[in-house]
Design a protein around this motif. Structure first.
Motif, PDB file in Angstrom:
ATOM      1  N   MET A  99     -11.739 -21.066  -8.456  1.00  0.00           N
ATOM      2  CA  MET A  99     -12.500 -21.124  -9.709  1.00  0.00           C
ATOM      3  C   MET A  99     -14.009 -21.138  -9.428  1.00  0.00           C
ATOM      4  N   ASN A 100     -14.798 -20.410 -10.246  1.00  0.00           N
ATOM      5  CA  ASN A 100     -16.261 -20.446 -10.102  1.00  0.00           C
ATOM      6  C   ASN A 100     -16.827 -21.650 -10.871  1.00  0.00           C
ATOM      7  N   ARG A 101     -17.915 -22.213 -10.319  1.00  0.00           N
ATOM      8  CA  ARG A 101     -18.455 -23.438 -10.937  1.00  0.00           C
ATOM      9  C   ARG A 101     -19.977 -23.410 -10.972  1.00  0.00           C
ATOM     10  N   LEU A 102     -20.523 -24.056 -12.004  1.00  0.00           N
ATOM     11  CA  LEU A 102     -21.963 -24.276 -12.068  1.00  0.00           C
ATOM     12  C   LEU A 102     -22.193 -25.786 -12.148  1.00  0.00           C
ATOM     13  N   ILE A 103     -22.816 -26.337 -11.099  1.00  0.00           N
ATOM     14  CA  ILE A 103     -23.161 -27.767 -11.130  1.00  0.00           C
ATOM     15  C   ILE A 103     -24.557 -27.843 -11.741  1.00  0.00           C
ATOM     16  N   ARG A 104     -24.611 -28.356 -12.965  1.00  0.00           N
ATOM     17  CA  ARG A 104     -25.805 -28.134 -13.777  1.00  0.00           C
ATOM     18  C   ARG A 104     -26.675 -29.390 -13.959  1.00  0.00           C
ATOM     19  N   GLY A 105     -27.969 -29.194 -13.736  1.00  0.00           N
ATOM     20  CA  GLY A 105     -28.941 -30.179 -14.215  1.00  0.00           C
ATOM     21  C   GLY A 105     -29.224 -31.358 -13.305  1.00  0.00           C
ATOM     22  N   GLY A 106     -28.895 -31.273 -12.027  1.00  0.00           N
ATOM     23  CA  GLY A 106     -29.180 -32.401 -11.134  1.00  0.00           C
ATOM     24  C   GLY A 106     -30.466 -32.213 -10.354  1.00  0.00           C
ATOM     25  N   ALA A 107     -30.842 -33.259  -9.609  1.00  0.00           N
ATOM     26  CA  ALA A 107     -31.916 -33.136  -8.619  1.00  0.00           C
ATOM     27  C   ALA A 107     -31.233 -32.718  -7.319  1.00  0.00           C
TER      28      ALA A 107
ATOM     29  N   LEU B  57     -34.928 -29.499  -5.180  1.00  0.00           N
ATOM     30  CA  LEU B  57     -35.118 -28.553  -6.274  1.00  0.00           C
ATOM     31  C   LEU B  57     -34.528 -29.106  -7.568  1.00  0.00           C
ATOM     32  N   ALA B  58     -35.092 -28.673  -8.685  1.00  0.00           N
ATOM     33  CA  ALA B  58     -34.464 -28.962  -9.978  1.00  0.00           C
ATOM     34  C   ALA B  58     -33.627 -27.751 -10.346  1.00  0.00           C
ATOM     35  N   GLY B  59     -32.545 -27.973 -11.087  1.00  0.00           N
ATOM     36  CA  GLY B  59     -31.756 -26.830 -11.549  1.00  0.00           C
ATOM     37  C   GLY B  59     -30.293 -26.964 -11.229  1.00  0.00           C
ATOM     38  N   ASP B  60     -29.677 -25.809 -10.913  1.00  0.00           N
ATOM     39  CA  ASP B  60     -28.221 -25.749 -10.818  1.00  0.00           C
ATOM     40  C   ASP B  60     -27.778 -25.234  -9.449  1.00  0.00           C
ATOM     41  N   VAL B  61     -26.519 -25.531  -9.126  1.00  0.00           N
ATOM     42  CA  VAL B  61     -25.896 -24.948  -7.935  1.00  0.00           C
ATOM     43  C   VAL B  61     -24.733 -24.092  -8.415  1.00  0.00           C
ATOM     44  N   ALA B  62     -24.757 -22.795  -8.077  1.00  0.00           N
ATOM     45  CA  ALA B  62     -23.702 -21.864  -8.507  1.00  0.00           C
ATOM     46  C   ALA B  62     -22.747 -21.606  -7.352  1.00  0.00           C
ATOM     47  N   ILE B  63     -21.446 -21.756  -7.655  1.00  0.00           N
ATOM     48  CA  ILE B  63     -20.403 -21.629  -6.631  1.00  0.00           C
ATOM     49  C   ILE B  63     -19.406 -20.553  -7.053  1.00  0.00           C
ATOM     50  N   VAL B  64     -19.191 -19.582  -6.167  1.00  0.00           N
ATOM     51  CA  VAL B  64     -18.134 -18.591  -6.378  1.00  0.00           C
ATOM     52  C   VAL B  64     -17.100 -18.801  -5.282  1.00  0.00           C
ATOM     53  N   GLY B  65     -15.878 -19.146  -5.702  1.00  0.00           N
ATOM     54  CA  GLY B  65     -14.819 -19.444  -4.721  1.00  0.00           C
ATOM     55  C   GLY B  65     -15.236 -20.616  -3.856  1.00  0.00           C
ATOM     56  N   SER B  66     -15.341 -20.395  -2.544  1.00  0.00           N
ATOM     57  CA  SER B  66     -15.671 -21.496  -1.643  1.00  0.00           C
ATOM     58  C   SER B  66     -17.151 -21.509  -1.266  1.00  0.00           C
ATOM     59  N   SER B  67     -17.947 -20.577  -1.807  1.00  0.00           N
ATOM     60  CA  SER B  67     -19.333 -20.417  -1.317  1.00  0.00           C
ATOM     61  C   SER B  67     -20.391 -20.679  -2.373  1.00  0.00           C
ATOM     62  N   ILE B  68     -21.555 -21.122  -1.903  1.00  0.00           N
ATOM     63  CA  ILE B  68     -22.728 -21.282  -2.764  1.00  0.00           C
ATOM     64  C   ILE B  68     -23.394 -19.908  -2.898  1.00  0.00           C
ATOM     65  N   VAL B  69     -23.595 -19.450  -4.133  1.00  0.00           N
ATOM     66  CA  VAL B  69     -24.197 -18.120  -4.329  1.00  0.00           C
ATOM     67  C   VAL B  69     -25.617 -18.202  -4.879  1.00  0.00           C
ATOM     68  N   ALA B  70     -26.005 -19.334  -5.440  1.00  0.00           N
ATOM     69  CA  ALA B  70     -27.377 -19.463  -5.952  1.00  0.00           C
ATOM     70  C   ALA B  70     -27.704 -20.938  -6.143  1.00  0.00           C
ATOM     71  N   ILE B  71     -28.999 -21.261  -5.955  1.00  0.00           N
ATOM     72  CA  ILE B  71     -29.475 -22.637  -6.155  1.00  0.00           C
ATOM     73  C   ILE B  71     -30.805 -22.578  -6.876  1.00  0.00           C
ATOM     74  N   GLY B  72     -30.997 -23.444  -7.883  1.00  0.00           N
ATOM     75  CA  GLY B  72     -32.304 -23.527  -8.533  1.00  0.00           C
ATOM     76  C   GLY B  72     -32.234 -23.251 -10.017  1.00  0.00           C
ATOM     77  N   PRO B  73     -33.394 -23.074 -10.658  1.00  0.00           N
ATOM     78  CA  PRO B  73     -33.454 -22.982 -12.120  1.00  0.00           C
ATOM     79  C   PRO B  73     -32.703 -21.783 -12.694  1.00  0.00           C
ATOM     80  N   ASP B  74     -32.628 -20.651 -11.957  1.00  0.00           N
ATOM     81  CA  ASP B  74     -31.970 -19.466 -12.524  1.00  0.00           C
ATOM     82  C   ASP B  74     -30.605 -19.198 -11.888  1.00  0.00           C
TER      83      ASP B  74
ATOM     84  N   ALA C 174     -27.662 -20.001 -12.790  1.00  0.00           N
ATOM     85  CA  ALA C 174     -26.590 -19.629 -13.725  1.00  0.00           C
ATOM     86  C   ALA C 174     -26.508 -18.120 -13.896  1.00  0.00           C
ATOM     87  N   SER C 175     -27.651 -17.444 -13.834  1.00  0.00           N
ATOM     88  CA  SER C 175     -27.660 -15.997 -14.064  1.00  0.00           C
ATOM     89  C   SER C 175     -26.967 -15.238 -12.922  1.00  0.00           C
ATOM     90  N   ARG C 176     -26.749 -15.903 -11.801  1.00  0.00           N
ATOM     91  CA  ARG C 176     -26.103 -15.244 -10.649  1.00  0.00           C
ATOM     92  C   ARG C 176     -24.594 -15.485 -10.619  1.00  0.00           C
TER      93      ARG C 176
END
Ligand SMILES: [Zn+2]
Length: 443
Positions: free
Chosen positions: A1-9, A20-37, A39-41
């Motif tokens: 499952m893909n996940r967005l961990i939203r709104g933490g420090a 950083l402020a923002g979100d951590v985006a996870i696809v499967g087992s990997s981190i695909v994006a970190i930071g304010p944008d 979610a768009s990834r």
């Protein structure tokens, strides 16, 4: 499952130790994006994990633990190291059977996962280690784990004292069967217990197998002054240098403790790239002393943290180890010798280096595996959480951990371990501890 961990420090523990402020985006087992944008990834659909009022950080790494001893918590109090081993821990371990090993391993895993530990370096007892590795695999944790190797010592119980060749054969079988399982999360550590219970042939054999199979070496060294004296009397040198001379060295080798290490030995380990596991609570409880962690780091030695065994701690709580490491360094080496930031790195990326997983874990970076911990910092005991590193090291408790992910899978949700039944295990632990204590002749 893909996940967005939203709104933490987001405390990344990357090379620049960015927060950083923002979100951590996870696809499967990997981190695909970190930071304010981030979610768009993230391709929908995805689950949103609310991290408002939380720190989002890499999973914590404990570089020296004994899952097989979790069952003996509170049953080996107020005795120094060699007595602790000879009169308590070894008789307990000798009495362990498959049922008690399973309960002990599961108990340790539940405690550590719930506290945000996502990776461990574990040393077992001499027998039944399939049960421990099986529990690690089921729990979802990342683990370098292996059976203890012991082939000498007059005070070692018969059941734990092994034939050298048979001991190495069993370790080789375990390594070949288990290394790489659990999607690569399980690796094997060859664990000569410590030099007083191992022949040179056994240690050199472990070194050869670890080399041949690309696996790890894990032992105890220079923990207590009495132990160091006994090594000197028996073998005419220090365990750290003897082990090094027998090939127990390099970036896949871990020495637990090294409380009694000298400056020359530090310089030597730095060149050899041998790792050290610092276990401050255990060193205090067994009266072993204070390891010179700031000096070790300054000398260039990589140092991780660990809870060691429940009977010499009495917890397997990475937050307590962080706090003790930071406070003891102030007494040992000066008030500013080890910063809170240094300690956070020891508990994450430096620990990942000890386990050889720093390219895939230990920090939150795009492309790395999603080993992520969400820590609530809204409690009165940490408010106003103005300095995030100080909050993590001095104030945070295991119960502040809200969610834990390993390889993108949720292993703790709202403080409850998902992969093992914590309530059943804690209830079973009590009757199992009494049963084994009686069988060991200690209760
Ligand atoms: Zn230990």
């Amino acid at each position: 499952m893909n996940r967005l961990i939203r709104g933490g420090a987001i405390v990344t523990c990357d090379g620049n130790h960015r927060v950083l402020a923002g979100d951590v985006a996870i696809v499967g087992s990997s981190i695909v994006a970190i930071g304010p944008d981030a979610a768009s990834r993230l391709p929908p659909p995805f689950e949103i994990v609310d991290a408002t009022g939380c720190i989002v950080m890499p999973g914590l790494v404990q570089t020296h633990v004994h899952l097989v001893q979790a069952l003996f918590r509170g049953m080996a109090e107020d005795v120094p190291l060699l007595t602790w081993l000879e009169q308590r821990i070894w008789p307990f371990e000798a009495a362990h059977d498959e049922a008690s090993l399973k309960t002990s391993a599961e108990l340790g895993l539940v405690e550590m996962l719930r506290a945000g530990t996502t990776a461990i370096m574990d040393m077992g007892t001499t027998h039944g280690h399939d049960v421990v590795l099986d529990a690690c695999e089921r729990s979802g944790i990342r683990a370098v784990s292996g059976k203890a190797l012991m082939d000498r010592g007059d005070t070692v119980p018969k059941k734990l004292r092994e034939n050298t060749k048979a001991s190495l054969r069993e370790a080789e079988r375990l390594a070949k069967h288990w290394a790489g399982r659990g999607n690569g999360r399980i690796q094997y550590g060859f664990c000569p217990r410590f030099i007083l219970t191992c022949s040179e042939e056994l240690i050199r054999g472990a070194v050869g197998l670890a080399d041949d199979l690309g696996q790890f070496l894990h032992t105890h060294a220079s923990e207590h002054a009495d132990e160091r004296k006994a090594v000197e009397a028996l073998l005419g040198g220090s365990d750290i240098m003897l082990l090094d001379g027998w090939g127990f060295r390099g970036d896949r080798a871990v020495l637990a403790h090294c409380v009694q290490i000298t400056a020359d030995e530090m310089a030597h380990l730095a060149i050899a790239k041998t790792n050290i596991a610092h276990c401050p609570s255990a060193n205090l409880k067994l009266g072993s002393g204070i390891a010179p962690v700031a000096a070790l780091r300054k000398a260039g030695v990589n140092v991780g943290l660990g809870g060691d065994g429940a009977p010499c701690n009495n917890n397997l709580d990475p937050w307590l180890e962080m706090r003790h490491a930071a406070l003891l360094a102030k007494i040992k080496s000066g008030i500013a010798s080890l910063s809170a930031r240094d300690v956070v790195r020891m508990a994450t990326i430096d620990g990942a280096k000890v386990l050889g997983i720093d390219r895939v874990a230990g920090s939150l970076e795009v492309g790395k595996r999603a080993d992520v911990v969400v820590v609530d910092i809204m409690g009165a005991h940490v408010a106003p959480a103005a300095d995030l590193m100080a909050t993590l090291v001095y104030g945070t408790r295991a119960t502040d951990v809200r969610h834990v992910f390993i390889d993108g899978e949720r292993v703790v949700e709202n403080g409850v371990v998902q992969t093992l039944d914590g309530e059943r295990i804690a209830a079973t632990a009590r009757s199992e501890a009494i049963r084994i204590g009686k069988a060991a002749g200690v209760l």
